[in-house]
Design a protein around this motif. Sequence first.
Motif, PDB file in Angstrom:
ATOM      1  N   HIS A  45     -15.214  -6.123  16.540  1.00 14.39           N
ATOM      2  CA  HIS A  45     -14.190  -5.322  17.200  1.00 14.39           C
ATOM      3  C   HIS A  45     -12.840  -6.038  17.177  1.00 14.39           C
ATOM      4  O   HIS A  45     -11.816  -5.454  16.801  1.00 14.39           O
ATOM      5  N   ALA A  46     -12.855  -7.302  17.546  1.00  7.38           N
ATOM      6  CA  ALA A  46     -11.613  -8.085  17.562  1.00  7.38           C
ATOM      7  C   ALA A  46     -11.056  -8.240  16.142  1.00  7.38           C
ATOM      8  O   ALA A  46      -9.840  -8.135  15.928  1.00  7.38           O
ATOM      9  N   MET A  47     -11.931  -8.477  15.168  1.00  3.92           N
ATOM     10  CA  MET A  47     -11.475  -8.651  13.792  1.00  3.92           C
ATOM     11  C   MET A  47     -10.871  -7.365  13.248  1.00  3.92           C
ATOM     12  O   MET A  47      -9.833  -7.385  12.577  1.00  3.92           O
ATOM     13  N   LEU A  48     -11.495  -6.233  13.534  1.00  3.29           N
ATOM     14  CA  LEU A  48     -10.956  -4.965  13.062  1.00  3.29           C
ATOM     15  C   LEU A  48      -9.580  -4.682  13.663  1.00  3.29           C
ATOM     16  O   LEU A  48      -8.690  -4.175  12.979  1.00  3.29           O
ATOM     17  N   LYS A  49      -9.408  -5.033  14.920  1.00  5.49           N
ATOM     18  CA  LYS A  49      -8.093  -4.858  15.542  1.00  5.49           C
ATOM     19  C   LYS A  49      -7.051  -5.729  14.843  1.00  5.49           C
ATOM     20  O   LYS A  49      -5.927  -5.306  14.605  1.00  5.49           O
ATOM     21  N   ARG A  50      -7.438  -6.953  14.514  1.00  2.10           N
ATOM     22  CA  ARG A  50      -6.512  -7.850  13.808  1.00  2.10           C
ATOM     23  C   ARG A  50      -6.231  -7.339  12.400  1.00  2.10           C
ATOM     24  O   ARG A  50      -5.117  -7.434  11.914  1.00  2.10           O
ATOM     25  N   VAL A  51      -7.253  -6.815  11.734  1.00  2.39           N
ATOM     26  CA  VAL A  51      -7.051  -6.244  10.407  1.00  2.39           C
ATOM     27  C   VAL A  51      -6.017  -5.127  10.491  1.00  2.39           C
ATOM     28  O   VAL A  51      -5.088  -5.061   9.686  1.00  2.39           O
ATOM     29  N   LEU A  52      -6.176  -4.283  11.480  1.00  5.66           N
ATOM     30  CA  LEU A  52      -5.235  -3.175  11.639  1.00  5.66           C
ATOM     31  C   LEU A  52      -3.824  -3.693  11.879  1.00  5.66           C
ATOM     32  O   LEU A  52      -2.868  -3.212  11.273  1.00  5.66           O
ATOM     33  N   LEU A 108       0.832  -1.186   0.000  1.00  8.41           N
ATOM     34  CA  LEU A 108       0.000   0.000   0.000  1.00  8.41           C
ATOM     35  C   LEU A 108       0.875   1.248   0.000  1.00  8.41           C
ATOM     36  O   LEU A 108       1.888   1.298   0.702  1.00  8.41           O
ATOM     37  N   ALA A 109       0.484   2.236  -0.765  1.00  7.62           N
ATOM     38  CA  ALA A 109       1.155   3.522  -0.697  1.00  7.62           C
ATOM     39  C   ALA A 109       0.804   4.163   0.643  1.00  7.62           C
ATOM     40  O   ALA A 109      -0.234   3.851   1.239  1.00  7.62           O
ATOM     41  N   GLN A 110       1.634   5.068   1.105  1.00  7.30           N
ATOM     42  CA  GLN A 110       1.422   5.695   2.412  1.00  7.30           C
ATOM     43  C   GLN A 110       0.047   6.349   2.515  1.00  7.30           C
ATOM     44  O   GLN A 110      -0.632   6.220   3.525  1.00  7.30           O
ATOM     45  N   ASP A 111      -0.382   7.034   1.447  1.00 10.07           N
ATOM     46  CA  ASP A 111      -1.675   7.705   1.467  1.00 10.07           C
ATOM     47  C   ASP A 111      -2.815   6.692   1.611  1.00 10.07           C
ATOM     48  O   ASP A 111      -3.754   6.903   2.387  1.00 10.07           O
ATOM     49  N   ASP A 112      -2.724   5.585   0.869  1.00 12.36           N
ATOM     50  CA  ASP A 112      -3.739   4.537   0.974  1.00 12.36           C
ATOM     51  C   ASP A 112      -3.738   3.930   2.376  1.00 12.36           C
ATOM     52  O   ASP A 112      -4.793   3.676   2.954  1.00 12.36           O
ATOM     53  N   LEU A 113      -2.556   3.690   2.894  1.00 15.12           N
ATOM     54  CA  LEU A 113      -2.436   3.151   4.241  1.00 15.12           C
ATOM     55  C   LEU A 113      -3.094   4.072   5.250  1.00 15.12           C
ATOM     56  O   LEU A 113      -3.853   3.629   6.109  1.00 15.12           O
ATOM     57  N   ASP A 114      -2.803   5.359   5.150  1.00 16.79           N
ATOM     58  CA  ASP A 114      -3.356   6.323   6.100  1.00 16.79           C
ATOM     59  C   ASP A 114      -4.880   6.328   6.054  1.00 16.79           C
ATOM     60  O   ASP A 114      -5.536   6.351   7.098  1.00 16.79           O
ATOM     61  N   LYS A 115      -5.447   6.273   4.851  1.00 18.42           N
ATOM     62  CA  LYS A 115      -6.907   6.250   4.708  1.00 18.42           C
ATOM     63  C   LYS A 115      -7.494   4.974   5.298  1.00 18.42           C
ATOM     64  O   LYS A 115      -8.496   5.003   6.015  1.00 18.42           O
ATOM     65  N   GLN A 116      -6.875   3.829   4.979  1.00 18.92           N
ATOM     66  CA  GLN A 116      -7.392   2.558   5.490  1.00 18.92           C
ATOM     67  C   GLN A 116      -7.242   2.471   7.004  1.00 18.92           C
ATOM     68  O   GLN A 116      -8.140   2.005   7.695  1.00 18.92           O
ATOM     69  N   ARG A 117      -6.095   2.910   7.516  1.00 15.95           N
ATOM     70  CA  ARG A 117      -5.886   2.885   8.952  1.00 15.95           C
ATOM     71  C   ARG A 117      -6.932   3.765   9.654  1.00 15.95           C
ATOM     72  O   ARG A 117      -7.532   3.353  10.644  1.00 15.95           O
ATOM     73  N   ALA A 118      -7.173   4.965   9.119  1.00 17.97           N
ATOM     74  CA  ALA A 118      -8.161   5.870   9.717  1.00 17.97           C
ATOM     75  C   ALA A 118      -9.550   5.241   9.704  1.00 17.97           C
ATOM     76  O   ALA A 118     -10.289   5.321  10.698  1.00 17.97           O
ATOM     77  N   LEU A 119      -9.903   4.613   8.597  1.00 22.53           N
ATOM     78  CA  LEU A 119     -11.212   3.967   8.494  1.00 22.53           C
ATOM     79  C   LEU A 119     -11.350   2.840   9.510  1.00 22.53           C
ATOM     80  O   LEU A 119     -12.349   2.746  10.233  1.00 22.53           O
ATOM     81  N   VAL A 120     -10.349   1.980   9.585  1.00 20.20           N
ATOM     82  CA  VAL A 120     -10.401   0.848  10.515  1.00 20.20           C
ATOM     83  C   VAL A 120     -10.420   1.360  11.958  1.00 20.20           C
ATOM     84  O   VAL A 120     -11.208   0.883  12.784  1.00 20.20           O
ATOM     85  N   GLU A 121      -9.584   2.352  12.265  1.00 20.75           N
ATOM     86  CA  GLU A 121      -9.561   2.903  13.626  1.00 20.75           C
ATOM     87  C   GLU A 121     -10.901   3.534  13.996  1.00 20.75           C
ATOM     88  O   GLU A 121     -11.374   3.391  15.124  1.00 20.75           O
ATOM     89  N   LYS A 122     -11.537   4.222  13.040  1.00 21.00           N
ATOM     90  CA  LYS A 122     -12.856   4.814  13.277  1.00 21.00           C
ATOM     91  C   LYS A 122     -13.866   3.730  13.655  1.00 21.00           C
ATOM     92  O   LYS A 122     -14.639   3.874  14.602  1.00 21.00           O
ATOM     93  N   HIS A 123     -13.827   2.633  12.918  1.00 18.50           N
ATOM     94  CA  HIS A 123     -14.804   1.575  13.171  1.00 18.50           C
ATOM     95  C   HIS A 123     -14.474   0.775  14.431  1.00 18.50           C
ATOM     96  O   HIS A 123     -15.379   0.252  15.083  1.00 18.50           O
ATOM     97  N   ILE A 124     -13.223   0.709  14.794  1.00 16.04           N
ATOM     98  CA  ILE A 124     -12.861   0.105  16.080  1.00 16.04           C
ATOM     99  C   ILE A 124     -13.502   0.915  17.204  1.00 16.04           C
ATOM    100  O   ILE A 124     -14.087   0.357  18.138  1.00 16.04           O
ATOM    101  N   ALA A 125     -13.435   2.229  17.100  1.00 11.81           N
ATOM    102  CA  ALA A 125     -14.041   3.102  18.112  1.00 11.81           C
ATOM    103  C   ALA A 125     -15.565   2.962  18.132  1.00 11.81           C
ATOM    104  O   ALA A 125     -16.181   2.907  19.208  1.00 11.81           O
ATOM    105  N   ILE A 126     -16.176   2.897  16.956  1.00 10.94           N
ATOM    106  CA  ILE A 126     -17.633   2.731  16.871  1.00 10.94           C
ATOM    107  C   ILE A 126     -18.055   1.412  17.520  1.00 10.94           C
ATOM    108  O   ILE A 126     -19.011   1.371  18.308  1.00 10.94           O
ATOM    109  N   GLU A 127     -17.362   0.325  17.178  1.00 10.91           N
ATOM    110  CA  GLU A 127     -17.683  -0.982  17.746  1.00 10.91           C
ATOM    111  C   GLU A 127     -17.524  -0.956  19.273  1.00 10.91           C
ATOM    112  O   GLU A 127     -18.345  -1.508  19.995  1.00 10.91           O
TER     113      GLU A 127
END
Length: 164
Positions: free
Chosen positions: A126-133, A73-92
């Motif tokens: 929640h656990a799966m999203l953490k593992r994805v991250l 992943l390019a850094q920009d793509d990584l940053d977007k995906q990380r932000a998305l996953v982190e957002k959903h970890i917080a929501i869960e």
Amino acid sequence: MVEDKKNSNSLVDFLKKQVTVENEIVDSLESALVGMKNPAVKGVLRGVSLDSVKHADLYTSALTLLSSTSTALAQDDLDKQRALVEKHIAIEAELIKVLKEKIPEIDNAKVIFLLNAILEDECRHHAMLKRVLDIIVQGETITEDDWWKLLWEGAPFHGSPGGG
């Protein structure tokens, strides 16, 4: 080596078969849901159907991992995906907290059953999203620093004339 190829082929065959099975489950459940009047049964069966859609996608992803080379992943793509996953970890996490507080206040056993099923799903998500991250996103990342390190390690003079 032949054994590895055989095991790989049997795994690919297994994964392809599972995609077919999951899609058959979806078709069967979706047709059974038409006209169903009981909202609890309908909700549970629709949930099973949606899980089967997810399972088919996950089996397909596994097939892709086995059959193609993954690109970093390019850094920009990584940053977007990380932000998305982190957002959903917080929501869960918030959903889990709310459900754990609310369920003990409820007297209806059927509602408790349904909310506990949702709580279990939220905990798994929640656990799966953490593992994805941790595993998938970070495992396929090459940062800008990694690129520079890769470029300079192979340079005979590390960018300066004559190596000085």
